[in-house]
Design a protein around this motif. Structure first.
Motif, PDB file in Angstrom:
ATOM      1  N   THR A 177       0.827  -1.208   0.000  1.00 44.96           N
ATOM      2  CA  THR A 177       0.000   0.000   0.000  1.00 44.96           C
ATOM      3  C   THR A 177       0.859   1.255   0.000  1.00 44.96           C
ATOM      4  N   GLN A 178       1.926   1.260   0.794  1.00 40.37           N
ATOM      5  CA  GLN A 178       2.779   2.450   0.877  1.00 40.37           C
ATOM      6  C   GLN A 178       3.386   2.781  -0.484  1.00 40.37           C
ATOM      7  N   GLU A 179       3.901   1.762  -1.160  1.00 42.06           N
ATOM      8  CA  GLU A 179       4.501   1.995  -2.472  1.00 42.06           C
ATOM      9  C   GLU A 179       3.452   2.473  -3.479  1.00 42.06           C
ATOM     10  N   TYR A 180       2.260   1.863  -3.436  1.00 45.54           N
ATOM     11  CA  TYR A 180       1.211   2.273  -4.369  1.00 45.54           C
ATOM     12  C   TYR A 180       0.789   3.715  -4.107  1.00 45.54           C
ATOM     13  N   MET A 181       0.647   4.086  -2.842  1.00 47.54           N
ATOM     14  CA  MET A 181       0.225   5.447  -2.520  1.00 47.54           C
ATOM     15  C   MET A 181       1.302   6.472  -2.882  1.00 47.54           C
ATOM     16  N   ALA A 182       2.565   6.072  -2.788  1.00 49.31           N
ATOM     17  CA  ALA A 182       3.636   6.962  -3.250  1.00 49.31           C
ATOM     18  C   ALA A 182       3.476   7.242  -4.740  1.00 49.31           C
ATOM     19  N   GLY A 215       1.571  10.945  -9.089  1.00 47.61           N
ATOM     20  CA  GLY A 215       0.669  11.291 -10.181  1.00 47.61           C
ATOM     21  C   GLY A 215      -0.111  12.558  -9.907  1.00 47.61           C
ATOM     22  N   GLN A 216      -0.558  12.730  -8.663  1.00 50.54           N
ATOM     23  CA  GLN A 216      -1.286  13.941  -8.286  1.00 50.54           C
ATOM     24  C   GLN A 216      -0.409  15.183  -8.401  1.00 50.54           C
ATOM     25  N   LEU A 217       0.820  15.094  -7.921  1.00 50.31           N
ATOM     26  CA  LEU A 217       1.732  16.240  -7.968  1.00 50.31           C
ATOM     27  C   LEU A 217       2.041  16.630  -9.420  1.00 50.31           C
ATOM     28  N   ARG A 218       2.253  15.622 -10.256  1.00 53.38           N
ATOM     29  CA  ARG A 218       2.589  15.919 -11.656  1.00 53.38           C
ATOM     30  C   ARG A 218       1.394  16.529 -12.386  1.00 53.38           C
ATOM     31  N   ALA A 219       0.184  16.047 -12.062  1.00 54.91           N
ATOM     32  CA  ALA A 219      -1.009  16.563 -12.734  1.00 54.91           C
ATOM     33  C   ALA A 219      -1.315  17.997 -12.343  1.00 54.91           C
TER      34      ALA A 219
END
Length: 409
Positions: free
Chosen positions: A145-150, A155-159
């Motif tokens: 989960t930690q890796e997926y959320m990273a 993706g959010q930051l880049r968008a």
């Protein structure tokens, strides 16, 4: 205690020299406006967090608008950046004299997961998910989960297009490959056979469930407990409408890492396990056609001079003691320290050379170990200078691709 002797390299016995690694120009990399994402990865405990922060500071001082995302729960990054704490939202770091801007944040994986649920579901459905006991366990402690959320946060930051450079400090995973595997692992979990079986009652109703499924349900209920099974089934039913979104974002984030403008920097210490992990990661990046900038060999121990070998320094120490004199003990101690440092540096160079022999195309940058913990901006600035300085601009003239000068054939 003396360092262990270094086994003689077969290449040295035969008179051949190891292939020289190409230099890694991190200064040019982070200053390039086309560079939008830098991912620092490697085994745990090799200095990824400090490397990420130092590169972010250097980029801000070079005029970039930077955000550094760390997953390190020890909060060392916040302290070194002069902040009392970091959380799931970027915080501005005051860098006097910097032409650009620096922001920092620390991933809160549960909060990130909660935000995804809220953003991609109706208020009623999202509350059902957030209140579900199985979801609460999944979002805080499920493997991967930690890796997926990273990856989600990246993706959010880049968008958002708010920063022109994002630097990611990957999670301290058991294996560096976990970061790349996380999106597909989460997608496989959500689309797995057991999940689909658990979802079957919500889609067809228990009234029409097959005898086989009812038998399966009774067996699983005995193993997991009836309440946990009901929690899982309710969670899966509530999450059903989000499955497509998870898969789409997993695919999009994975492709983002392969896009031009993204670079991976593998960080390792000069130890066998760390360099072995780095080698595996380099092979994986190559297999997945992902852009590798190069390898940072962190916390090396170059000697003050390479002109005096370990053998000659040890012999000189004995000779000084035999000759005697008021400062003989001090001089002999200094010579022995140099001999130990040369032996350690030779061991580290031997390990780095083995990596380069296996991966001659991978650019390398060596970074000396700091005298103490990096705990402020000045310490980060010192490390940034080691990471981004000119390849030949060192006190001993040894290129930054190496710990010791190359042997002449």
């Amino acid at each position: 205690m003396s360092a262990a002797p270094v086994p003689q390299d077969p290449a040295a016995r035969s008179g051949r020299t190891r292939p020289a690694a190409p230099p890694l120009d991190l200064g040019a990399l982070i200053a390039d406006p086309d560079t939008r994402i830098v991912v620092c990865c490697g085994a745990g405990g090799v200095g990824k967090t400090t490397t990420s922060a130092a590169l972010a500071l250097a980029a801000a001082e070079a005029g970039r608008s930077v955000v550094v995302l760390t997953i390190d729960p020890a909060r060392r990054l916040a302290q070194s950046l002069g902040l009392t704490e970091l959380d799931n939202e970027p915080r501005r770091v005051e860098v006097p004299g910097a032409e650009g801007e620096l922001h920092a944040m620390m991933l809160d994986m549960k909060r990130t997961f909660d935000d995804i649920v809220v953003a991609h579901s109706t208020p009623e459905r999202s509350q059902q998910i957030l209140d579900n006991p199985f979801y609460q366990t999944l979002s805080s402690s499920f493997s991967g989960t930690q890796e997926y959320m990273a990856m989600e946060k990246l993706g959010q930051l880049r968008a958002s297009e708010q920063w022109d450079l994002i630097i990611v400090d990957t999670p301290p995973s058991r294996s560096a490959l976990d970061f790349l595997d996380a999106p597909n692992r989460m997608s496989r979990f959500l689309d797995g056979t057991m999940i689909r079986l658990l979802m079957a009652p919500s889609r067809t109703g228990f009234k029409f469930a097959s005898a086989g499924f009812l038998l399966f349900s009774r067996i699983v209920s005995k193993i997991l407990g009836g309440q946990l099974l009901r929690d899982i089934s309710a969670f899966v039913a509530a999450l059903d409408t989000m499955f497509g979104g998870f898969r789409e974002r997993a695919t999009a984030t994975y492709e983002l890492l392969r896009r031009p403008g993204t670079w991976f920097v593998v960080v390792a210490s000069p130890e066998p396990d760390a360099l072995r992990e780095a080698s595996y990661f380099v092979d994986r990046l190559s297999a997945d056609d992902m852009p590798l900038a190069g390898l940072v060999v962190n916390r090396t121990h170059p000697p003050a001079t390479a002109a005096l070998s370990a053998t000659r320094a040890a012999a000189a120490a004995e000779a000084v003691l035999e000759a005697g004199g008021p400062d003989a003990d001090l001089a002999a101690a200094a010579l022995r320290v140099h001999a130990e440092r040369m032996t350690l540096a030779a061991r580290e160079q031997h390990l780095a050379d083995r990596f380069t022999s296996a991966h001659p195309e991978v650019a390398v940058r060596t970074v000396p170990a700091a005298a103490g913990d990096v705990h402020d901006l000045d310490g980060l600035r010192t490390m940034a200078a080691e990471l981004t300085g000119d390849d030949a601009d060192t006190p001993t003239g040894t290129p930054r691709t190496r710990i010791l000068p190359a042997r002449r054939g």
